[in-house]
Design a protein around this motif. Structure first.
Motif, PDB file in Angstrom:
ATOM      1  N   TYR A  12       0.825  -1.203   0.000  1.00  0.00           N
ATOM      2  CA  TYR A  12       0.000   0.000   0.000  1.00  0.00           C
ATOM      3  C   TYR A  12       0.866   1.262   0.000  1.00  0.00           C
ATOM      4  O   TYR A  12       0.615   2.223  -0.721  1.00  0.00           O
ATOM      5  N   VAL A  13       1.912   1.240   0.826  1.00  0.00           N
ATOM      6  CA  VAL A  13       2.805   2.399   0.912  1.00  0.00           C
ATOM      7  C   VAL A  13       3.536   2.602  -0.401  1.00  0.00           C
ATOM      8  O   VAL A  13       3.707   3.736  -0.867  1.00  0.00           O
ATOM      9  N   ARG A  14       3.962   1.522  -1.035  1.00  0.00           N
ATOM     10  CA  ARG A  14       4.686   1.633  -2.311  1.00  0.00           C
ATOM     11  C   ARG A  14       3.783   2.245  -3.387  1.00  0.00           C
ATOM     12  O   ARG A  14       4.202   3.145  -4.130  1.00  0.00           O
ATOM     13  N   ILE A  43     -10.686  -1.711   5.501  1.00  0.00           N
ATOM     14  CA  ILE A  43      -9.681  -2.663   5.032  1.00  0.00           C
ATOM     15  C   ILE A  43      -9.796  -2.837   3.520  1.00  0.00           C
ATOM     16  O   ILE A  43     -10.884  -2.997   2.980  1.00  0.00           O
ATOM     17  N   GLY A  44      -8.647  -2.805   2.833  1.00  0.00           N
ATOM     18  CA  GLY A  44      -8.610  -2.963   1.385  1.00  0.00           C
ATOM     19  C   GLY A  44      -8.747  -1.679   0.606  1.00  0.00           C
ATOM     20  O   GLY A  44      -8.742  -1.675  -0.625  1.00  0.00           O
ATOM     21  N   ALA A  45      -8.862  -0.550   1.304  1.00  0.00           N
ATOM     22  CA  ALA A  45      -9.089   0.726   0.618  1.00  0.00           C
ATOM     23  C   ALA A  45      -7.811   1.289   0.018  1.00  0.00           C
ATOM     24  O   ALA A  45      -6.752   1.260   0.633  1.00  0.00           O
ATOM     25  N   PHE A  46      -7.928   1.772  -1.193  1.00  0.00           N
ATOM     26  CA  PHE A  46      -6.927   2.628  -1.836  1.00  0.00           C
ATOM     27  C   PHE A  46      -7.724   3.553  -2.731  1.00  0.00           C
ATOM     28  O   PHE A  46      -7.993   3.263  -3.892  1.00  0.00           O
ATOM     29  N   GLU A  47      -8.161   4.680  -2.174  1.00  0.00           N
ATOM     30  CA  GLU A  47      -9.094   5.575  -2.832  1.00  0.00           C
ATOM     31  C   GLU A  47      -8.386   6.879  -3.194  1.00  0.00           C
ATOM     32  O   GLU A  47      -7.684   7.456  -2.364  1.00  0.00           O
ATOM     33  N   LYS A  62     -10.102   1.220  -5.135  1.00  0.00           N
ATOM     34  CA  LYS A  62      -9.742  -0.202  -5.092  1.00  0.00           C
ATOM     35  C   LYS A  62     -10.879  -1.021  -4.504  1.00  0.00           C
ATOM     36  O   LYS A  62     -11.070  -2.189  -4.871  1.00  0.00           O
ATOM     37  N   LEU A  63     -11.654  -0.418  -3.608  1.00  0.00           N
ATOM     38  CA  LEU A  63     -12.791  -1.122  -3.032  1.00  0.00           C
ATOM     39  C   LEU A  63     -13.821  -1.477  -4.099  1.00  0.00           C
ATOM     40  O   LEU A  63     -14.434  -2.547  -4.064  1.00  0.00           O
ATOM     41  N   HIS A  64     -13.998  -0.563  -5.067  1.00  0.00           N
ATOM     42  CA  HIS A  64     -14.982  -0.797  -6.131  1.00  0.00           C
ATOM     43  C   HIS A  64     -14.415  -1.657  -7.254  1.00  0.00           C
ATOM     44  O   HIS A  64     -15.093  -2.548  -7.765  1.00  0.00           O
ATOM     45  N   TRP A  68      -5.446  -2.828  -8.166  1.00  0.00           N
ATOM     46  CA  TRP A  68      -4.521  -1.751  -7.830  1.00  0.00           C
ATOM     47  C   TRP A  68      -4.556  -0.711  -8.936  1.00  0.00           C
ATOM     48  O   TRP A  68      -4.873  -1.036 -10.086  1.00  0.00           O
ATOM     49  N   PRO A  69      -4.233   0.532  -8.656  1.00  0.00           N
ATOM     50  CA  PRO A  69      -4.339   1.588  -9.674  1.00  0.00           C
ATOM     51  C   PRO A  69      -3.315   1.436 -10.795  1.00  0.00           C
ATOM     52  O   PRO A  69      -2.162   1.073 -10.554  1.00  0.00           O
ATOM     53  N   ASN A  70      -3.785   1.702 -12.011  1.00  0.00           N
ATOM     54  CA  ASN A  70      -2.899   1.814 -13.169  1.00  0.00           C
ATOM     55  C   ASN A  70      -2.509   3.291 -13.282  1.00  0.00           C
ATOM     56  O   ASN A  70      -3.371   4.148 -13.464  1.00  0.00           O
TER      57      ASN A  70
END
Length: 213
Positions: A12-14, A43-47, A62-64, A68-70
């Protein structure tokens, strides 16, 4: 907003660092913040949310998506969002060759057209100051030559107030042609909004000079 305190925190940090680097390189005026909301993200969020003034737009979840983001796609989404958002345009029309010795252009109709493509005139604005140029041809011919189109409703023709100001809402990152008729003279200029400017505010101000006494 990202989920931490898990076994895969490092990943997540990377991704946060990679997304931050892309944003700061592409949009130097952006302020990138993480985990500013309370309570803690699920948990699992990367918004990834874009905030400009009072406007907020969710660009990636990421929840939806459960992915992981491109980074390339995320950058295009941000640029697309900046182009689609609505901003407030305030044009302050002044008569004179110098700002300090100018007077407001009061009670005058202003015509505004959206123009397709990029033009050198639009990218040469400095500190929000635009100088109009005189033209002789009919307005319709000038607009047609630059691929301009009329705006819908009351945005097509505006009128300056006692302070010389005309205001309206426009699509961000558009290119606009402005024309003014004063007596027997006609003037035109281009107005554009850059992506860096949009990160500072959701309103755009331009001081427009008509170089006559």
């Amino acid at each position: 907003n990202i989920s931490l305190h898990r076994e895969d925190d490092e990943k997540y940090v990377r991704y946060r660092e990679e997304v931050t680097a892309v944003l700061e390189e592409t949009f130097p005026n952006a302020v990138v913040q993480s985990n500013q909301t309370v309570p803690r993200p699920p948990i699992g969020a990367f918004e990834v949310t874009l905030k400009i003034g009072k406007q907020e737009l969710l660009l990636f979840s990421k929840l939806h998506s459960r992915r992981w983001p491109n980074l390339d796609l995320l950058q295009r989404n941000i640029e697309g969002a900046l182009g689609a958002q609505k901003v407030s345009l305030s044009m302050n029309f002044r008569l004179g060759s110098q700002v300090t010795e100018s007077s407001p252009l009061r009670g005058t109709n202003i015509e505004l057209y959206i123009v397709q493509g990029e033009m050198m005139e639009a990218t040469s604005q400095h500190q929000g100051l635009v100088t109009m140029e005189q033209f002789q041809e009919p307005v319709s011919q000038l607009v047609s030559r630059h691929g301009g189109m009329k705006l819908a409703g009351n945005l097509q023709i505006l009128r300056t107030n006692e302070a010389g100001v005309a205001e309206c809402g426009i699509r961000a990152r558009g290119l606009y042609l402005v024309t003014v008729k004063l007596g027997g003279l006609q003037f035109y200029s281009f107005i554009t909004v850059g992506r860096r400017e949009l990160f500072k505010s959701d309103s755009v101000k331009r001081q427009i000079m008509l170089p006559i006494q």
